[in-house]
Design an enzyme around this catalytic site. Structure first.
Site, PDB file in Angstrom:
ATOM      1  N   CYS A 134      19.347  -3.022  31.464  1.00 38.56           N
ATOM      2  CA  CYS A 134      19.309  -3.213  30.021  1.00 38.56           C
ATOM      3  C   CYS A 134      19.561  -1.855  29.373  1.00 38.56           C
ATOM      4  O   CYS A 134      18.752  -0.939  29.478  1.00 38.56           O
ATOM      5  CB  CYS A 134      17.942  -3.790  29.639  1.00 38.56           C
ATOM      6  SG  CYS A 134      17.782  -4.132  27.895  1.00 38.56           S
ATOM      7  N   SER A 232      24.610  -8.214  23.401  1.00 36.86           N
ATOM      8  CA  SER A 232      23.798  -8.986  22.470  1.00 36.86           C
ATOM      9  C   SER A 232      23.905  -8.398  21.069  1.00 36.86           C
ATOM     10  O   SER A 232      23.719  -7.202  20.868  1.00 36.86           O
ATOM     11  CB  SER A 232      22.334  -8.970  22.934  1.00 36.86           C
ATOM     12  OG  SER A 232      21.513  -9.583  21.956  1.00 36.86           O
ATOM     13  N   SER A 254      21.433 -12.990  18.765  1.00 32.49           N
ATOM     14  CA  SER A 254      20.017 -13.094  18.398  1.00 32.49           C
ATOM     15  C   SER A 254      19.902 -14.091  17.251  1.00 32.49           C
ATOM     16  O   SER A 254      19.985 -13.711  16.095  1.00 32.49           O
ATOM     17  CB  SER A 254      19.489 -11.722  17.968  1.00 32.49           C
ATOM     18  OG  SER A 254      19.472 -10.866  19.064  1.00 32.49           O
ATOM     19  N   PHE A 255      19.745 -15.337  17.576  1.00 34.41           N
ATOM     20  CA  PHE A 255      19.801 -16.395  16.567  1.00 34.41           C
ATOM     21  C   PHE A 255      18.454 -16.559  15.858  1.00 34.41           C
ATOM     22  O   PHE A 255      18.343 -16.346  14.676  1.00 34.41           O
ATOM     23  CB  PHE A 255      20.251 -17.697  17.239  1.00 34.41           C
ATOM     24  CG  PHE A 255      20.974 -18.599  16.293  1.00 34.41           C
ATOM     25  CD1 PHE A 255      22.196 -18.210  15.772  1.00 34.41           C
ATOM     26  CD2 PHE A 255      20.462 -19.826  15.920  1.00 34.41           C
ATOM     27  CE1 PHE A 255      22.889 -19.029  14.883  1.00 34.41           C
ATOM     28  CE2 PHE A 255      21.137 -20.652  15.034  1.00 34.41           C
ATOM     29  CZ  PHE A 255      22.346 -20.261  14.526  1.00 34.41           C
ATOM     30  N   CYS A 374      11.639  -7.095  26.337  1.00 37.33           N
ATOM     31  CA  CYS A 374      12.530  -7.202  25.186  1.00 37.33           C
ATOM     32  C   CYS A 374      11.828  -6.839  23.898  1.00 37.33           C
ATOM     33  O   CYS A 374      10.779  -7.386  23.594  1.00 37.33           O
ATOM     34  CB  CYS A 374      12.940  -8.648  24.981  1.00 37.33           C
ATOM     35  SG  CYS A 374      14.254  -9.154  25.965  1.00 37.33           S
TER      36      CYS A 374
HETATM   37  N1  SAH Z   1      20.370  -5.372  18.656  1.00 35.85           N
HETATM   38  C1  SAH Z   1      20.788  -6.361  19.551  1.00 35.85           C
HETATM   39  C2  SAH Z   1      20.403  -6.106  20.986  1.00 35.85           C
HETATM   40  C3  SAH Z   1      19.012  -5.584  21.279  1.00 35.85           C
HETATM   41  S1  SAH Z   1      17.632  -6.631  21.149  1.00 35.85           S
HETATM   42  C4  SAH Z   1      20.293  -7.705  19.102  1.00 35.85           C
HETATM   43  O1  SAH Z   1      19.455  -7.756  18.223  1.00 35.85           O
HETATM   44  O2  SAH Z   1      20.778  -8.705  19.628  1.00 35.85           O
HETATM   45  C5  SAH Z   1      17.672  -7.697  22.587  1.00 35.85           C
HETATM   46  C6  SAH Z   1      16.976  -9.049  22.327  1.00 35.85           C
HETATM   47  O3  SAH Z   1      15.548  -8.922  22.270  1.00 35.85           O
HETATM   48  C7  SAH Z   1      17.401  -9.652  21.000  1.00 35.85           C
HETATM   49  O4  SAH Z   1      17.647 -11.018  21.128  1.00 35.85           O
HETATM   50  C8  SAH Z   1      16.181  -9.404  20.162  1.00 35.85           C
HETATM   51  O5  SAH Z   1      16.154 -10.258  19.066  1.00 35.85           O
HETATM   52  C9  SAH Z   1      15.076  -9.632  21.149  1.00 35.85           C
HETATM   53  N2  SAH Z   1      13.770  -9.082  20.716  1.00 35.85           N
HETATM   54  C10 SAH Z   1      13.546  -8.063  19.879  1.00 35.85           C
HETATM   55  N3  SAH Z   1      12.209  -7.854  19.743  1.00 35.85           N
HETATM   56  C11 SAH Z   1      11.593  -8.772  20.518  1.00 35.85           C
HETATM   57  C12 SAH Z   1      10.221  -9.036  20.819  1.00 35.85           C
HETATM   58  N4  SAH Z   1       9.247  -8.297  20.306  1.00 35.85           N
HETATM   59  N5  SAH Z   1       9.962 -10.039  21.668  1.00 35.85           N
HETATM   60  C13 SAH Z   1      10.959 -10.754  22.238  1.00 35.85           C
HETATM   61  N6  SAH Z   1      12.267 -10.540  21.995  1.00 35.85           N
HETATM   62  C14 SAH Z   1      12.587  -9.560  21.143  1.00 35.85           C
END
Ligand code: SAH
Ligand code: SF4
Length: 397
Positions: A134, A232, A254-255, A374
């Site tokens: 990652c 992502s 990230s929907f 994540c």
């Molecule tokens: N900026 C990009 C990629 C990094 S985040 C994006 O937003 O897609 C990677 C994934 O983790 C995204 O789907 C994000 O929404 C999710 N994420 C962020 N914070 C989180 C949390 N506290 N718990 C679970 N997933 C989370």
């Protein structure tokens, strides 16, 4: 005005973010992160005859990306005086590992220092059939998704292509995955997949992410298939078609919500490009990139986006898009304004989606004991945390 609104970009945000130039005015040039074309130009600049330059790039490229060499002296198919000339002008340098934590589940989290003293995190997740890295694309994130720890970090700069691919290289070092360290055969690679899901919004650092992924995919180098790379995005709509065209990797989005009202609060970039516009771009992606399915990431937040009705709305919204829905149990962090949905709720939600014919894996949080899951990434030196009250005020939840 609430800070979340200010943070929604009105113009390409990359302009506001400090990007370190590839070539520093003084000091040697780092070869890591240069494209083949850029490396060729750099070699010609130090006097390599133009006719030889392409071949020299091929040789040096192999030493760096196949053999993992950092010392020009070891590049034994190059003449000795040429090797020392290379050493006079160039370096092969990776970001510095500040700390390395290993979770009880085998997940490894690295805190990595880059130029300017900034720090980012990189996470390696071993699974039975793959090993996923990652990777971070920015220091912090200019976006302010209200459930994301990285989003509370104010400091931001784009990583260079070298700093992005450097994360892959340094983890291969740590895994001992170079030929002389006894690297396993291709099909059992320890680092077999890359996800651009670390710190930052990769599509706000498009060129550097693209250049780094081109290096990762180079068949005579690291040689990772584009099908093993997933980018992502929170939904930077204008860059989605470009991702298909110029990178061609797998796409995750990230929907996280099924109405604009809720998505505006969770993923504030939705105020700029709403669900309908995002879905249009996603609908076009598989054909443009010749990839199979889009991954819809959906973080399960207790009482916010996790009802049966949400699940049914989600199915309707994505109708016609080849999709997989990845349910992410919310990973809590200090001061987070949300709670994780219960396991029963997550299972019920997953069931509705599954019955509609979509794969709906529930992502198992990995490395929770070392804050590697994540959305928990945030550099340790960055102390300016927003308070719970401040976050609640901004999200309006
Ligand atoms: N900026 C990009 C990629 C990094 S985040 C994006 O937003 O897609 C990677 C994934 O983790 C995204 O789907 C994000 O929404 C999710 N994420 C962020 N914070 C989180 C949390 N506290 N718990 C679970 N997933 C989370
Ligand atoms: Fe940035 Fe992604 Fe976190 Fe949103 S979820 S703040 S886009 S890293």
């Amino acid at each position: 005005m609430a800070e979340t609104e200010q943070a929604v970009p009105q113009a390409p945000i990359t302009q506001d973010v400090l990007t370190i130039p590839r070539k520093m005015p003084e000091g040697p040039v780092n070869l890591i992160g240069l494209s083949r074309g850029q490396m060729r130009d750099a070699l010609i600049e130090i006097g390599t005859p133009e006719k030889q330059a392409k071949m020299r790039v091929g040789q040096i490229w192999q030493w760096i990306y196949v053999w993992g060499k950092r010392d020009f002296a070891e590049m034994t198919n190059l003449a000795k005086d040429y090797r020392s000339k290379l050493a006079d002008h160039f370096v092969i340098a990776l970001p510095e590992v500040v700390s390395r934590n290993v979770s009880t589940d085998g997940t490894r989290k690295y805190l990595v220092r880059i130029a300017g003293g900034h720090e980012v995190e990189v996470v390696y997740i071993p699974e039975t059939d793959r090993g996923t890295l990652c990777v971070s694309s920015q220091v912090g994130c200019t976006l302010t998704c209200s459930f994301c720890h990285t989003g509370t970090q104010k400091l931001v700069r784009n990583l260079t292509a070298g700093e992005i691919i450097g994360q892959v290289m340094l983890v291969r070092d740590d895994l001992g995955e170079w030929p002389e360290q006894g690297a396993p055969k291709d099909e059992q690679r320890l680092l077999s997949n890359i996800v651009l899901m670390g710190m930052g919004e990769p599509l706000y650092n498009f060129e550097n992410v693209r250049d780094a992924m081109k290096i990762a995919m180079d068949p005579e180098g690291l040689s990772l298939s584009r099908r093993r790379i997933t980018l992502s995005t929170s939904g930077v709509v204008p860059e989605i078609a470009r991702t298909a065209d110029e990178i061609g990797c797998q796409l995750a989005v990230s929907f996280h919500a099924t109405t604009d009202e809720t998505r505006d609060k969770l993923v504030p970039i939705n105020k700029r490009w709403n669900i309908a516009e995002l879905l249009d771009a996603l609908r076009a992606y598989p054909k443009l990139s010749n990839s199979e399915r889009i991954t819809f990431e959906y973080v399960m937040l207790d009482g916010v986006n996790d009802t049966d009705e949400d699940a049914r709305r989600l199915i309707k919204l994505i109708d016609g898009i080849p999709a997989k829905i990845n349910l992410i149990p919310f990973n809590e962090w200090p001061g987070a304004p949300y709670k994780r949905s219960s396991n029963n709720r997550i299972r019920a939600f997953a069931d509705i989606i599954y019955k509609a014919g979509y794969a709906s894996p529930i992502r198992t949080p990995r490395g929770e004991d070392i804050m590697a899951a994540c959305g928990q990434l945030k550099s340790a030196t960055e102390r300016a945390r927003k308070s719970r009250a401040q976050i609640a005020a901004e999200t309006g939840l």
